[in-house]
Design a protein around this motif. Structure first.
Motif, PDB file in Angstrom:
ATOM      1  N   ASN A 197      46.945  41.556  83.338  1.00 21.12           N
ATOM      2  CA  ASN A 197      48.543  42.201  82.909  1.00 21.12           C
ATOM      3  C   ASN A 197      48.391  41.726  81.314  1.00 21.12           C
ATOM      4  O   ASN A 197      48.142  40.651  80.821  1.00 21.12           O
ATOM      5  CB  ASN A 197      49.313  41.106  83.790  1.00 21.12           C
ATOM      6  N   PRO A 198      48.616  42.975  80.811  1.00 19.56           N
ATOM      7  CA  PRO A 198      48.771  42.818  79.143  1.00 19.56           C
ATOM      8  C   PRO A 198      49.733  41.849  78.696  1.00 19.56           C
ATOM      9  O   PRO A 198      49.392  41.082  77.637  1.00 19.56           O
ATOM     10  CB  PRO A 198      48.745  44.199  78.763  1.00 19.56           C
ATOM     11  N   LYS A 199      50.651  41.709  79.339  1.00 20.40           N
ATOM     12  CA  LYS A 199      51.772  40.599  78.735  1.00 20.40           C
ATOM     13  C   LYS A 199      51.359  39.452  78.880  1.00 20.40           C
ATOM     14  O   LYS A 199      51.637  38.386  78.287  1.00 20.40           O
ATOM     15  CB  LYS A 199      53.311  41.172  79.317  1.00 20.40           C
ATOM     16  N   GLU A 200      50.897  39.086  80.376  1.00 23.14           N
ATOM     17  CA  GLU A 200      50.650  37.776  80.564  1.00 23.14           C
ATOM     18  C   GLU A 200      49.243  37.224  79.614  1.00 23.14           C
ATOM     19  O   GLU A 200      49.343  36.154  79.335  1.00 23.14           O
ATOM     20  CB  GLU A 200      49.948  37.799  82.089  1.00 23.14           C
ATOM     21  N   ARG A 201      48.469  38.258  79.644  1.00 21.36           N
ATOM     22  CA  ARG A 201      47.210  38.091  78.732  1.00 21.36           C
ATOM     23  C   ARG A 201      47.770  37.780  77.163  1.00 21.36           C
ATOM     24  O   ARG A 201      46.903  36.681  76.694  1.00 21.36           O
ATOM     25  CB  ARG A 201      46.229  39.057  78.767  1.00 21.36           C
ATOM     26  N   THR A 202      48.465  38.270  76.751  1.00 20.76           N
ATOM     27  CA  THR A 202      49.012  38.031  75.449  1.00 20.76           C
ATOM     28  C   THR A 202      49.542  36.452  75.399  1.00 20.76           C
ATOM     29  O   THR A 202      49.212  36.060  74.450  1.00 20.76           O
ATOM     30  CB  THR A 202      50.168  38.919  75.114  1.00 20.76           C
ATOM     31  N   VAL A 203      50.161  36.114  76.263  1.00 22.76           N
ATOM     32  CA  VAL A 203      50.943  34.907  76.558  1.00 22.76           C
ATOM     33  C   VAL A 203      49.648  33.982  76.529  1.00 22.76           C
ATOM     34  O   VAL A 203      49.763  32.689  75.743  1.00 22.76           O
ATOM     35  CB  VAL A 203      51.862  34.863  77.686  1.00 22.76           C
ATOM     36  N   ALA A 204      48.872  34.056  77.532  1.00 25.54           N
ATOM     37  CA  ALA A 204      47.490  33.234  77.629  1.00 25.54           C
ATOM     38  C   ALA A 204      46.509  33.073  76.316  1.00 25.54           C
ATOM     39  O   ALA A 204      46.291  31.801  75.678  1.00 25.54           O
ATOM     40  CB  ALA A 204      46.697  33.802  78.811  1.00 25.54           C
ATOM     41  N   VAL A 205      46.494  34.310  75.481  1.00 28.43           N
ATOM     42  CA  VAL A 205      45.647  34.068  74.521  1.00 28.43           C
ATOM     43  C   VAL A 205      46.569  33.387  73.331  1.00 28.43           C
ATOM     44  O   VAL A 205      45.911  32.463  72.403  1.00 28.43           O
ATOM     45  CB  VAL A 205      45.410  35.656  73.781  1.00 28.43           C
ATOM     46  N   ALA A 206      47.899  33.588  73.426  1.00 34.34           N
ATOM     47  CA  ALA A 206      48.548  32.950  72.342  1.00 34.34           C
ATOM     48  C   ALA A 206      48.456  31.478  72.375  1.00 34.34           C
ATOM     49  O   ALA A 206      48.427  30.355  71.488  1.00 34.34           O
ATOM     50  CB  ALA A 206      50.252  33.313  72.284  1.00 34.34           C
ATOM     51  N   ALA A 207      48.649  30.776  73.873  1.00 35.97           N
ATOM     52  CA  ALA A 207      48.491  29.487  74.112  1.00 35.97           C
ATOM     53  C   ALA A 207      47.020  28.897  73.849  1.00 35.97           C
ATOM     54  O   ALA A 207      47.007  28.007  73.000  1.00 35.97           O
ATOM     55  CB  ALA A 207      48.664  29.292  75.618  1.00 35.97           C
ATOM     56  N   TRP A 208      46.098  29.775  73.982  1.00 32.08           N
ATOM     57  CA  TRP A 208      44.663  29.469  73.420  1.00 32.08           C
ATOM     58  C   TRP A 208      44.316  29.331  72.250  1.00 32.08           C
ATOM     59  O   TRP A 208      44.094  28.412  71.451  1.00 32.08           O
ATOM     60  CB  TRP A 208      43.678  30.651  74.035  1.00 32.08           C
ATOM     61  N   SER A 209      45.093  30.184  71.321  1.00 37.27           N
ATOM     62  CA  SER A 209      45.164  30.116  69.719  1.00 37.27           C
ATOM     63  C   SER A 209      45.891  28.931  69.381  1.00 37.27           C
ATOM     64  O   SER A 209      45.528  28.258  68.217  1.00 37.27           O
ATOM     65  CB  SER A 209      45.781  31.468  69.172  1.00 37.27           C
ATOM     66  N   ALA A 210      47.076  28.582  70.183  1.00 38.53           N
ATOM     67  CA  ALA A 210      47.593  27.611  69.406  1.00 38.53           C
ATOM     68  C   ALA A 210      47.100  26.154  69.815  1.00 38.53           C
ATOM     69  O   ALA A 210      47.147  25.310  68.926  1.00 38.53           O
ATOM     70  CB  ALA A 210      49.033  27.448  70.305  1.00 38.53           C
ATOM     71  N   VAL A 211      46.612  26.003  70.746  1.00 36.48           N
ATOM     72  CA  VAL A 211      45.759  24.810  71.233  1.00 36.48           C
ATOM     73  C   VAL A 211      44.424  24.654  70.415  1.00 36.48           C
ATOM     74  O   VAL A 211      44.281  23.599  70.051  1.00 36.48           O
ATOM     75  CB  VAL A 211      45.181  25.006  72.706  1.00 36.48           C
ATOM     76  N   SER A 212      43.699  25.757  69.898  1.00 36.03           N
ATOM     77  CA  SER A 212      42.872  25.732  68.933  1.00 36.03           C
ATOM     78  C   SER A 212      43.322  25.173  67.425  1.00 36.03           C
ATOM     79  O   SER A 212      42.708  24.309  66.826  1.00 36.03           O
ATOM     80  CB  SER A 212      42.148  27.041  68.736  1.00 36.03           C
ATOM     81  N   ALA A 213      44.562  25.608  67.005  1.00 36.53           N
ATOM     82  CA  ALA A 213      44.953  25.270  65.802  1.00 36.53           C
ATOM     83  C   ALA A 213      45.481  23.869  65.899  1.00 36.53           C
ATOM     84  O   ALA A 213      45.071  23.037  65.032  1.00 36.53           O
ATOM     85  CB  ALA A 213      45.963  26.291  65.430  1.00 36.53           C
ATOM     86  N   ILE A 214      46.021  23.466  66.979  1.00 34.56           N
ATOM     87  CA  ILE A 214      46.749  22.045  67.093  1.00 34.56           C
ATOM     88  C   ILE A 214      45.708  21.071  67.150  1.00 34.56           C
ATOM     89  O   ILE A 214      45.528  19.925  66.727  1.00 34.56           O
ATOM     90  CB  ILE A 214      47.640  22.144  68.177  1.00 34.56           C
ATOM     91  N   GLY A 215      44.626  21.453  68.038  1.00 33.03           N
ATOM     92  CA  GLY A 215      43.329  20.501  68.003  1.00 33.03           C
ATOM     93  C   GLY A 215      42.867  20.070  66.685  1.00 33.03           C
ATOM     94  O   GLY A 215      42.657  19.111  66.443  1.00 33.03           O
ATOM     95  N   MET A 216      42.684  21.054  65.970  1.00 33.60           N
ATOM     96  CA  MET A 216      42.037  20.919  64.706  1.00 33.60           C
ATOM     97  C   MET A 216      42.878  20.088  63.781  1.00 33.60           C
ATOM     98  O   MET A 216      42.518  19.034  63.154  1.00 33.60           O
ATOM     99  CB  MET A 216      41.825  22.197  63.910  1.00 33.60           C
ATOM    100  N   ALA A 217      44.136  20.138  63.867  1.00 30.31           N
ATOM    101  CA  ALA A 217      45.162  19.511  63.077  1.00 30.31           C
ATOM    102  C   ALA A 217      45.500  18.191  63.609  1.00 30.31           C
ATOM    103  O   ALA A 217      45.727  17.138  62.890  1.00 30.31           O
ATOM    104  CB  ALA A 217      46.366  20.484  63.007  1.00 30.31           C
ATOM    105  N   ALA A 218      45.385  18.083  64.813  1.00 26.41           N
ATOM    106  CA  ALA A 218      45.540  16.838  65.578  1.00 26.41           C
ATOM    107  C   ALA A 218      44.361  15.780  65.522  1.00 26.41           C
ATOM    108  O   ALA A 218      44.412  14.682  65.700  1.00 26.41           O
ATOM    109  CB  ALA A 218      46.056  16.988  67.104  1.00 26.41           C
ATOM    110  N   GLY A 219      43.188  16.481  65.048  1.00 17.36           N
ATOM    111  CA  GLY A 219      42.164  15.328  65.249  1.00 17.36           C
ATOM    112  C   GLY A 219      42.311  14.346  64.139  1.00 17.36           C
ATOM    113  O   GLY A 219      41.921  13.111  64.729  1.00 17.36           O
ATOM    114  N   PRO A 220      42.616  14.372  63.119  1.00 18.27           N
ATOM    115  CA  PRO A 220      43.021  13.235  62.256  1.00 18.27           C
ATOM    116  C   PRO A 220      43.966  12.282  62.676  1.00 18.27           C
ATOM    117  O   PRO A 220      43.765  11.104  62.561  1.00 18.27           O
ATOM    118  CB  PRO A 220      43.489  13.825  60.822  1.00 18.27           C
ATOM    119  N   LEU A 221      44.879  12.721  63.351  1.00 16.91           N
ATOM    120  CA  LEU A 221      45.989  11.737  64.009  1.00 16.91           C
ATOM    121  C   LEU A 221      45.498  11.066  65.118  1.00 16.91           C
ATOM    122  O   LEU A 221      45.473   9.725  65.309  1.00 16.91           O
ATOM    123  CB  LEU A 221      47.120  12.572  64.365  1.00 16.91           C
ATOM    124  N   ILE A 222      44.675  11.833  65.993  1.00 15.53           N
ATOM    125  CA  ILE A 222      44.336  11.149  67.169  1.00 15.53           C
ATOM    126  C   ILE A 222      43.317  10.096  66.606  1.00 15.53           C
ATOM    127  O   ILE A 222      43.229   9.013  67.258  1.00 15.53           O
ATOM    128  CB  ILE A 222      43.344  12.223  68.085  1.00 15.53           C
TER     129      ILE A 222
END
Length: 592
Positions: A197-222
């Motif tokens: 489903n295109p709408k569900e896929r857009t939400v899933a890809v958005a979550a994937w992209s957010a996790v990638s960015a947050i992981g890189m930024a959270a690395g120094p904190l962790i």
């Protein structure tokens, strides 16, 4: 980025007849689907309600095999959780080591070249194997490949416990790179395959992209938190519970996905890709470290470009390429890849410079510096999910271009505080950068929406290569530029006037950390102030250049992405389900 442009312009020269033939075939397919939709359906005595039918849809495509064929919604989103956990682990591993390096250096005492390999070997192996592992996943199965990657990552993280020599940690980092190469491209290709489903896929890809960015930024904190309480081994051991949870969730919820007819695996092509990518990245890193035209670095860089050009030609001429470069014929796909690489290029140096600025200039500890990056992570998360909602109402190019423009303005604004750079404008800038770069979630959706499901692995490997290349090239090129600016600001004449000899001057010009140590040892507060001013200049000028690059990416997205393209719509969507006779016509919705 130049390699992507080269491939893009090469593919544009292909015959237009092939494109027209595909368009005719797509029109015929849509007519056939419309005809099937008009056929009346036979009501079944045991027919399930419309809500139950929508909750469990077949996940089949003519070119791929998905087992099981149907998957409940609850299991689908639980599978996404496993995918996101795996992506988060790989993302934090790109930055968490930077915090642990000083303690590793004190305990293992590596030579300068060994220290360089400890940092670089992970990204070299990761980038070199991305294409091969994504292609193998089409043959062996994406679930098997992903779970194997989780297993390798977990084992490699545990193996760090008995390490007592630099060579051992280099080998472990290389082993982790193999696991990362099996995880990164498969996560996004799996999302493309199971979210029909295109709408569900857009939400899933958005979550994937957010996790990638947050992981890189959270690395120094962790990393900062762990090193405040434990040894440097904890920077590796933190992976174990995360990949363990991802493995268990994935084993029970992920469907198996593979191509029906993948063709033969191109071993010579995979060797070309591996050798070319490793040579290219090593050459760039070596030249950046030397800050001069070193023969070994220049030779490796040239060899990498030649090998990758040969690999691209092999893929373009092959009927069964290792990675399908014809995807670049889609201007929207090309725009998504270029936006991803440009943003990662600029953000990598921003995080690299900010980590030093917060600790050396602002006086933060490792944990406190990581906490000052939390607002950026929160802004990225909110923006990524918000961008998915905006993409359901507005065309994709509006969302992506506007977000990139905000991020560009946020980086450029720091230049106007060069004479009085403080924590407040830095936090404000990083928050706005997080808000803007959240639009990359839709950039990733552009890449996947323009990709046929059978080519999802190719798209996944190209997207991850754009991330990895952007990260490595950003730190190498803009980081080197920052070093040049810093040295030029610390003029030899000014340092000699402070009573320093030639050897001490050369040491002071290497980095601000060295300058601060010399200023403290010699009791020279004016040297420390001069070093702070020089470092601030290097930070704001590199951010200015990074902002201009992101702005150029925003313009490219606006020019290349079709004006009315929406990632939440699909031309080839399946026709609506025939409603049960007893149900309202409103209960029928597309079965994608």
């Amino acid at each position: 980025m130049m390699l992507c442009l080269l491939v893009y312009f090469c593919t544009l020269t292909s015959s237009k007849q092939e494109r027209r033939a595909r368009e005719r075939q797509n029109r015929k397919e849509r007519l056939r689907r419309a005809a099937r939709a008009r056929q009346p359906s036979r009501p079944s005595k045991r027919a399930r309600p419309a809500r139950a039918r929508r909750a469990e849809r077949p996940l089949m495509d003519n070119a791929i095999v998905i087992e099981p064929r149907t998957i409940p919604k609850a299991r689908l989103w639980t599978a996404l959780a496993a995918i996101l956990l795996g992506q988060f682990v790989v993302a934090i591993d790109l930055t968490v080591l930077n915090i642990a390096l000083p303690e590793i250096t004190r305990e293992l005492n590596p030579a300068s070249d060994q220290l360089l390999w400890i940092v670089d070997v992970y990204s070299l192996v990761l980038a070199g194997l991305l294409i091969a592992t994504s292609s193998l996943s089409d043959r062996l199965g994406r679930k098997k490949t992903l779970l194997t990657g989780f297993l390798i990552f977990g084992i490699g993280s545990v193996l760090v416990m008995p390490v007592d020599a630099p060579e051992q940690i280099i080998a472990i980092r290389a082993f982790l790179g193999i696991g990362g190469a099996m995880i990164m491209p498969v996560t996004i290709s799996m999302i493309r395959s199971i979210f029909t489903n295109p709408k569900e896929r857009t939400v899933a890809v958005a979550a994937w992209s957010a996790v990638s960015a947050i992981g890189m930024a959270a690395g120094p904190l962790i990393g900062g938190f762990l090193l405040e309480h434990f040894s440097w081994h904890s920077a590796f051991l933190v992976n174990v519970p995360l990949v363990g949870a991802a493995f268990v969730l994935g084993a029970f919820t992920l469907p198996e996905v593979r191509l029906k007819n993948p063709g033969r695996f191109d071993l010579p092509g995979s060797v070309l890709a591996l050798a070319g990518m490793v040579a290219l990245l090593w050459g760039v890193k070596h030249l950046a470290a030397e800050l001069a035209l070193d023969t070994a670095g220049a030779a490796a860089l040239a060899a990498g470009i030649v090998l990758l050009a040969l690999f691209a030609l092999r893929c373009l001429k092959s009927s069964n390429p290792l990675v399908d470069l014809s995807l670049f014929k889609s201007t929207a796909f090309s725009a998504g890849v270029m936006a991803t690489m440009a943003c990662t290029f600029a953000l990598a140096v921003l995080l690299y410079m900010l980590a030093q600025w917060l600790q050396l200039v602002n006086g933060d500890g490792t944990l406190e510096s990581g906490m000052h990056l939390i607002p950026m992570s929160v802004a990225t998360l909110v923006s990524s999910l918000g961008a998915a909602s905006l993409a359901m109402r507005f065309p994709a190019r509006h969302v992506v271009a506007a977000g990139l423009a905000i991020a560009a303005a946020a980086m450029i604004m720091l230049f106007f505080f060069r004479d009085d750079l403080s924590l407040a404008p830095v936090i404000a800038s990083t928050c706005l950068v997080g808000l803007g770069t959240g639009s990359l979630a839709i950039g990733a959706s552009l890449i996947m929406a323009e990709t046929p499901v059978e080519k999802a692995s190719s798209a996944g490997s190209l997207q991850e290569i754009s991330y990895d290349l952007g990260n490595v090239l950003g730190v190498a090129i803009l980081g080197s530029l920052a070093s040049v600016i810093y040295r030029s600001e610390l003029s030899v004449e000014a340092l000699r006037a402070m009573g320093l000899d030639g050897q001490t001057i050369d040491a002071a010009q290497q980095s601000f950390a060295a300058t601060a140590e010399i200023a403290t040892g010699y009791g020279l507060p004016e040297l420390l102030g001069h070093g702070i001013d020089a470092f601030n200049d290097s930070l704001v000028i590199t951010c200015l250049i990074g902002g201009i690059i992101i702005l150029a990416a925003a313009v490219a997205v606006w020019k290349l992405v079709p004006a009315r393209l929406k990632v939440t719509e699909s031309e080839g969507a399946e026709p609506a389900e025939a409603p049960h006779p007893s149900s309202s016509p409103k209960s029928a919705e597309p079965a994608t």
